[in-house]
Design a protein around this motif. Structure first.
Motif, PDB file in Angstrom:
ATOM      1  N   HIS A 124       0.977  -1.209  -0.087  1.00  0.00           N
ATOM      2  CA  HIS A 124      -0.261  -0.198  -0.095  1.00  0.00           C
ATOM      3  C   HIS A 124       1.205   1.245   0.035  1.00  0.00           C
ATOM      4  CE1 HIS A 124      -3.411  -2.591   0.262  1.00  0.00           C
ATOM      5  NE2 HIS A 124      -2.872  -3.297   1.796  1.00  0.00           N
ATOM      6  N   PRO A 125       1.533   2.129  -0.905  1.00  0.00           N
ATOM      7  CA  PRO A 125       2.102   2.805  -1.282  1.00  0.00           C
ATOM      8  C   PRO A 125       1.092   3.838  -0.814  1.00  0.00           C
ATOM      9  CG  PRO A 125       1.823   2.391  -3.217  1.00  0.00           C
ATOM     10  CD  PRO A 125       1.262   1.499  -2.664  1.00  0.00           C
ATOM     11  N   THR A 126       0.357   4.465  -1.122  1.00  0.00           N
ATOM     12  CA  THR A 126      -0.462   5.201  -0.289  1.00  0.00           C
ATOM     13  C   THR A 126      -0.865   5.657   1.198  1.00  0.00           C
ATOM     14  OG1 THR A 126      -2.343   3.976  -0.639  1.00  0.00           O
ATOM     15  CG2 THR A 126      -1.954   5.631  -2.102  1.00  0.00           C
ATOM     16  N   GLU A 127      -0.290   4.417   1.912  1.00  0.00           N
ATOM     17  CA  GLU A 127      -0.090   4.014   3.367  1.00  0.00           C
ATOM     18  C   GLU A 127       1.353   4.886   3.864  1.00  0.00           C
ATOM     19  OE1 GLU A 127      -2.504   4.174   5.566  1.00  0.00           O
ATOM     20  OE2 GLU A 127      -4.074   4.694   4.039  1.00  0.00           O
ATOM     21  N   ILE A 128       2.342   3.717   3.172  1.00  0.00           N
ATOM     22  CA  ILE A 128       3.190   4.526   2.961  1.00  0.00           C
ATOM     23  C   ILE A 128       3.886   5.318   3.179  1.00  0.00           C
ATOM     24  CG2 ILE A 128       6.142   2.917   2.933  1.00  0.00           C
ATOM     25  CD1 ILE A 128       4.922   0.480   1.970  1.00  0.00           C
ATOM     26  N   VAL A 129       3.970   5.951   2.823  1.00  0.00           N
ATOM     27  CA  VAL A 129       4.092   7.362   1.822  1.00  0.00           C
ATOM     28  C   VAL A 129       3.822   8.791   3.263  1.00  0.00           C
ATOM     29  CG1 VAL A 129       1.620   8.690   1.044  1.00  0.00           C
ATOM     30  CG2 VAL A 129       4.716   9.144  -0.338  1.00  0.00           C
ATOM     31  N   LYS A 130       3.164   8.210   3.609  1.00  0.00           N
ATOM     32  CA  LYS A 130       2.486   8.794   5.289  1.00  0.00           C
ATOM     33  C   LYS A 130       4.023   9.395   6.072  1.00  0.00           C
ATOM     34  CE  LYS A 130      -2.375   7.840   4.830  1.00  0.00           C
ATOM     35  NZ  LYS A 130      -3.012   7.041   5.956  1.00  0.00           N
ATOM     36  N   ASP A 131       4.598   8.282   5.468  1.00  0.00           N
ATOM     37  CA  ASP A 131       5.788   8.002   6.732  1.00  0.00           C
ATOM     38  C   ASP A 131       7.206   8.883   5.951  1.00  0.00           C
ATOM     39  OD1 ASP A 131       4.732   7.314   8.555  1.00  0.00           O
ATOM     40  OD2 ASP A 131       5.472   5.078   7.991  1.00  0.00           O
ATOM     41  N   LEU A 132       7.015   9.230   5.146  1.00  0.00           N
ATOM     42  CA  LEU A 132       7.703  10.488   4.352  1.00  0.00           C
ATOM     43  C   LEU A 132       8.046  11.760   4.909  1.00  0.00           C
ATOM     44  CD1 LEU A 132       9.793  10.063   1.327  1.00  0.00           C
ATOM     45  CD2 LEU A 132       8.270  11.618   0.180  1.00  0.00           C
ATOM     46  N   LYS A 133       9.509  11.522   4.827  1.00  0.00           N
ATOM     47  CA  LYS A 133       9.966  12.932   6.020  1.00  0.00           C
ATOM     48  C   LYS A 133      10.620  14.262   4.573  1.00  0.00           C
ATOM     49  CE  LYS A 133       7.872  11.419   9.115  1.00  0.00           C
ATOM     50  NZ  LYS A 133       7.378  12.285   9.645  1.00  0.00           N
ATOM     51  N   GLN A 134      11.362  13.731   3.404  1.00  0.00           N
ATOM     52  CA  GLN A 134      11.904  13.962   2.428  1.00  0.00           C
ATOM     53  C   GLN A 134      11.488  14.793   1.786  1.00  0.00           C
ATOM     54  OE1 GLN A 134      12.319  10.653   2.677  1.00  0.00           O
ATOM     55  NE2 GLN A 134      13.946   9.953   3.988  1.00  0.00           N
ATOM     56  N   PRO A 135      12.436  15.606   0.754  1.00  0.00           N
ATOM     57  CA  PRO A 135      11.619  17.139   0.195  1.00  0.00           C
ATOM     58  C   PRO A 135      10.737  15.779  -1.294  1.00  0.00           C
ATOM     59  CG  PRO A 135      13.537  17.419   0.955  1.00  0.00           C
ATOM     60  CD  PRO A 135      13.368  15.978   1.488  1.00  0.00           C
ATOM     61  N   TYR A 136      10.087  16.048  -1.334  1.00  0.00           N
ATOM     62  CA  TYR A 136       8.860  15.115  -2.490  1.00  0.00           C
ATOM     63  C   TYR A 136       8.575  15.431  -3.745  1.00  0.00           C
ATOM     64  CZ  TYR A 136       4.953  11.531  -3.880  1.00  0.00           C
ATOM     65  OH  TYR A 136       4.441  10.542  -4.168  1.00  0.00           O
ATOM     66  N   LEU A 137       8.541  15.553  -4.980  1.00  0.00           N
ATOM     67  CA  LEU A 137       8.535  16.254  -6.852  1.00  0.00           C
ATOM     68  C   LEU A 137       7.409  15.214  -6.845  1.00  0.00           C
ATOM     69  CD1 LEU A 137       7.653  18.068  -8.234  1.00  0.00           C
ATOM     70  CD2 LEU A 137      10.269  16.996  -9.391  1.00  0.00           C
ATOM     71  N   MET A 138       6.372  15.334  -7.409  1.00  0.00           N
ATOM     72  CA  MET A 138       4.948  14.521  -8.009  1.00  0.00           C
ATOM     73  C   MET A 138       4.705  15.248  -9.199  1.00  0.00           C
ATOM     74  SD  MET A 138       3.406  11.573  -8.530  1.00  0.00           S
ATOM     75  CE  MET A 138       2.712  11.242  -6.842  1.00  0.00           C
ATOM     76  N   ILE A 139       5.342  14.550  -9.920  1.00  0.00           N
ATOM     77  CA  ILE A 139       5.207  15.330 -11.901  1.00  0.00           C
ATOM     78  C   ILE A 139       4.231  14.236 -12.401  1.00  0.00           C
ATOM     79  CG2 ILE A 139       5.707  16.093 -13.857  1.00  0.00           C
ATOM     80  CD1 ILE A 139       8.705  16.789 -12.560  1.00  0.00           C
TER      81      ILE A 139
END
Length: 197
Positions: A124-139
């Motif tokens: 479930h990447p949409t759940e895993i990404v909740k713990d992301l702390k690094q800068p994040y760019l979505m294109i």
């Protein structure tokens, strides 16, 4: 290692560079063929037909001498689907011609390997990404079939420093080689890296 439409530059780089010793391709969107042996287009309900990429005989031989493994998910429909993205991947399976020994496929190739659908359902990447702390760019392309999932990923991303860029009129694969779209993506990537590295 390549994924989706990134498979095409992977084949090209693999044939041109001695630094590439093997290729892992995850659901590549196209395959290369000797220029005189490109199969007919595969038409699906997706806006783009599936086409082989012609290369010289020398480039083809250079590529297939290297170990290659291709991964596809095991939930690709075997019959025509009304869902364009699903039908695209059904058609992409026709690219397995690339592994026909009559076309010179590498003798040390690995057969198609399938991910377990049960394992995939536990990812479930949409759940895993909740713990992301690094800068994040979505294109993402405005008309990309992946856009709904991309927007959920962006919304859920835990990073306080995040940016969403929607490229007008672009589809998923347009961001690989679309002359009207790639420069905008590169500009955003460059600016983001300059600010955050």
């Amino acid at each position: 290692m390549t994924h989706s439409q990134g498979g095409v530059p992977g084949w090209m780089i693999g044939s041109a560079s001695d630094d590439v010793t093997a290729i892992i391709a995850i659901e590549p969107g196209a395959f290369v063929f000797p220029k005189e042996e490109v199969p007919e287009k595969i038409v699906t309900k997706y806006p783009m037909a599936i086409e082989g990429i012609p290369v010289s005989d020398d480039d083809y031989v250079s590529l297939i001498k290297k170990p290659i493994v291709v991964y596809f998910g095991d939930n690709i429909p075997s019959e025509p689907s009304k869902v364009p993205a699903w039908d695209f991947w059904r058609g992409s399976e026709g690219a397995e011609y690339y592994f026909d020994y009559k076309r010179g496929a590498a003798v040390n190739r690995v057969e198609f390997v399938s991910w377990s659908q049960l394992d995939w359902q536990e990812f479930h990447p949409t759940e895993i990404v909740k713990d992301l702390k690094q800068p994040y760019l979505m294109i993402c392309g405005e008309n990309a079939f992946t856009r709904p999932g991309a927007e959920v990923m962006f919304k859920n991303a835990g990073s306080e420093n995040k940016k969403l860029v929607i490229i007008p009129k672009a589809r998923h694969f347009d961001l690989y080689d679309g002359e009207d779209y790639v420069p905008t993506a590169i500009e955003n990537i460059t600016e983001f890296l300059q600010k955050n590295i």
